[in-house]
Design an enzyme around this catalytic site. Sequence first.
Site, PDB file in Angstrom:
ATOM      1  N   LEU A   1      49.564  52.160  29.349  1.00 57.33           N
ATOM      2  CA  LEU A   1      48.683  52.444  30.494  1.00 57.33           C
ATOM      3  C   LEU A   1      49.536  52.582  31.747  1.00 57.33           C
ATOM      4  O   LEU A   1      50.418  51.760  31.995  1.00 57.33           O
ATOM      5  CB  LEU A   1      47.690  51.279  30.681  1.00 57.33           C
ATOM      6  CG  LEU A   1      46.796  51.320  31.920  1.00 57.33           C
ATOM      7  CD1 LEU A   1      45.696  52.384  31.766  1.00 57.33           C
ATOM      8  CD2 LEU A   1      46.134  49.964  32.183  1.00 57.33           C
TER       9      LEU A   1
ATOM     10  N   HIS B   1      37.840  38.094  47.484  1.00 60.30           N
ATOM     11  CA  HIS B   1      38.995  38.901  47.047  1.00 60.30           C
ATOM     12  C   HIS B   1      39.663  38.270  45.813  1.00 60.30           C
ATOM     13  O   HIS B   1      40.068  38.982  44.905  1.00 60.30           O
ATOM     14  CB  HIS B   1      39.998  39.058  48.189  1.00 60.30           C
ATOM     15  CG  HIS B   1      39.480  39.872  49.333  1.00 60.30           C
ATOM     16  ND1 HIS B   1      38.865  41.101  49.165  1.00 60.30           N
ATOM     17  CD2 HIS B   1      39.460  39.637  50.674  1.00 60.30           C
ATOM     18  CE1 HIS B   1      38.503  41.579  50.336  1.00 60.30           C
ATOM     19  NE2 HIS B   1      38.844  40.713  51.270  1.00 60.30           N
TER      20      HIS B   1
ATOM     21  N   ASP C   1      34.858  47.822  45.959  1.00 59.06           N
ATOM     22  CA  ASP C   1      34.136  47.425  47.164  1.00 59.06           C
ATOM     23  C   ASP C   1      33.122  46.320  46.860  1.00 59.06           C
ATOM     24  O   ASP C   1      32.510  46.324  45.791  1.00 59.06           O
ATOM     25  CB  ASP C   1      33.428  48.664  47.744  1.00 59.06           C
ATOM     26  CG  ASP C   1      33.169  48.512  49.219  1.00 59.06           C
ATOM     27  OD1 ASP C   1      33.682  47.547  49.818  1.00 59.06           O
ATOM     28  OD2 ASP C   1      32.450  49.358  49.777  1.00 59.06           O
TER      29      ASP C   1
HETATM   30  C1  FPP Z   1      37.029  45.895  49.376  1.00 57.75           C
HETATM   31  O1  FPP Z   1      35.959  44.988  49.496  1.00 57.75           O
HETATM   32  C2  FPP Z   1      38.197  45.250  48.772  1.00 57.75           C
HETATM   33  C3  FPP Z   1      39.446  45.180  49.312  1.00 57.75           C
HETATM   34  C4  FPP Z   1      39.798  45.833  50.590  1.00 57.75           C
HETATM   35  C5  FPP Z   1      40.535  44.426  48.668  1.00 57.75           C
HETATM   36  C6  FPP Z   1      40.585  44.514  47.175  1.00 57.75           C
HETATM   37  C7  FPP Z   1      41.671  43.674  46.630  1.00 57.75           C
HETATM   38  C8  FPP Z   1      41.580  42.935  45.493  1.00 57.75           C
HETATM   39  C9  FPP Z   1      40.383  42.889  44.644  1.00 57.75           C
HETATM   40  C10 FPP Z   1      42.772  42.166  45.026  1.00 57.75           C
HETATM   41  C11 FPP Z   1      43.548  43.026  44.078  1.00 57.75           C
HETATM   42  C12 FPP Z   1      44.886  42.478  43.799  1.00 57.75           C
HETATM   43  C13 FPP Z   1      45.949  43.178  43.319  1.00 57.75           C
HETATM   44  C14 FPP Z   1      47.214  42.516  42.992  1.00 57.75           C
HETATM   45  C15 FPP Z   1      45.883  44.623  43.125  1.00 57.75           C
HETATM   46  P1  FPP Z   1      35.401  44.582  50.946  1.00 57.75           P
HETATM   47  O2  FPP Z   1      36.200  43.448  51.466  1.00 57.75           O
HETATM   48  O3  FPP Z   1      35.389  45.810  51.804  1.00 57.75           O
HETATM   49  O4  FPP Z   1      33.947  44.125  50.616  1.00 57.75           O
HETATM   50  P2  FPP Z   1      32.650  44.269  51.552  1.00 57.75           P
HETATM   51  O5  FPP Z   1      32.362  45.735  51.660  1.00 57.75           O
HETATM   52  O6  FPP Z   1      31.604  43.526  50.797  1.00 57.75           O
HETATM   53  O7  FPP Z   1      32.978  43.624  52.880  1.00 57.75           O
END
Ligand code: FPP
Length: 218
Positions: free
Chosen positions: A113, A19, A2
Amino acid sequence: MDGNGRWAKKKLLPRLVGHSKGLQSVRKIIEYCIKYNVNTLTIYAFSTENWKRPIKEVDGLIKLFSESISRESKKIHSNNIKLKFIGDTSIFTEPLQLKIKEIERETSRNKRLILNVALNYGGRLDIVNSVNSFYENQKIIKKITEKNINSGLYTKGQFDVDLLIRTGGQQRMSNFLLWQSAYAELYFSKKLWPDFDEKVFVNALYFFQNTERKFGSI
Ligand code: FPP
């Protein structure tokens, strides 16, 4: 994972840049798991609730998953990582589904893993699907046991969650591995996911190491 959106906002950048930066933290946590001998890592990449986000962000996230699977698949395999997708992936395009199946098949014998990527995953969906599959496969309906439910989960055959790490400061489960986390130790960090580093990881391990696990006993 997050905090990608907030990380980007703080830097006046689009959320999708957050992201992409978050993807670098995924690479880092995989390295740390190997370095510290963790046998299974599950990352929550997209929940069944994340469809509520603006279409531009959802499309961008799916593109990010798809591109990174193609780009990283060789590296994942050569590092002896077994990749598994958990969640309802039948909603994605056929090319993406094929890519998912192909890399799962290619890495299925790897041992170093287990990397579960939760895509269109929800803990409640996982339990409901498991119960339904049990009924579908049985002629006579009898009482369902915990063992039955375990054997129908996306994570069947794997260990329960020992340690759950959530970054970004919120202290909730958000429908993640609800059944599997029944006795998990919960570690919350205020760091935003793109800023995740070895120090956060090691602090989480120390926290886990210093927790006396009782599993209901005294
Ligand atoms: C939450 O942060 C994050 C996500 C919903 C997406 C996470 C995805 C990635 C890091 C890419 C991973 C890639 C692969 C291939 C697995 P948020 O957007 O809710 O953050 P916020 O709370 O600050 O708005």
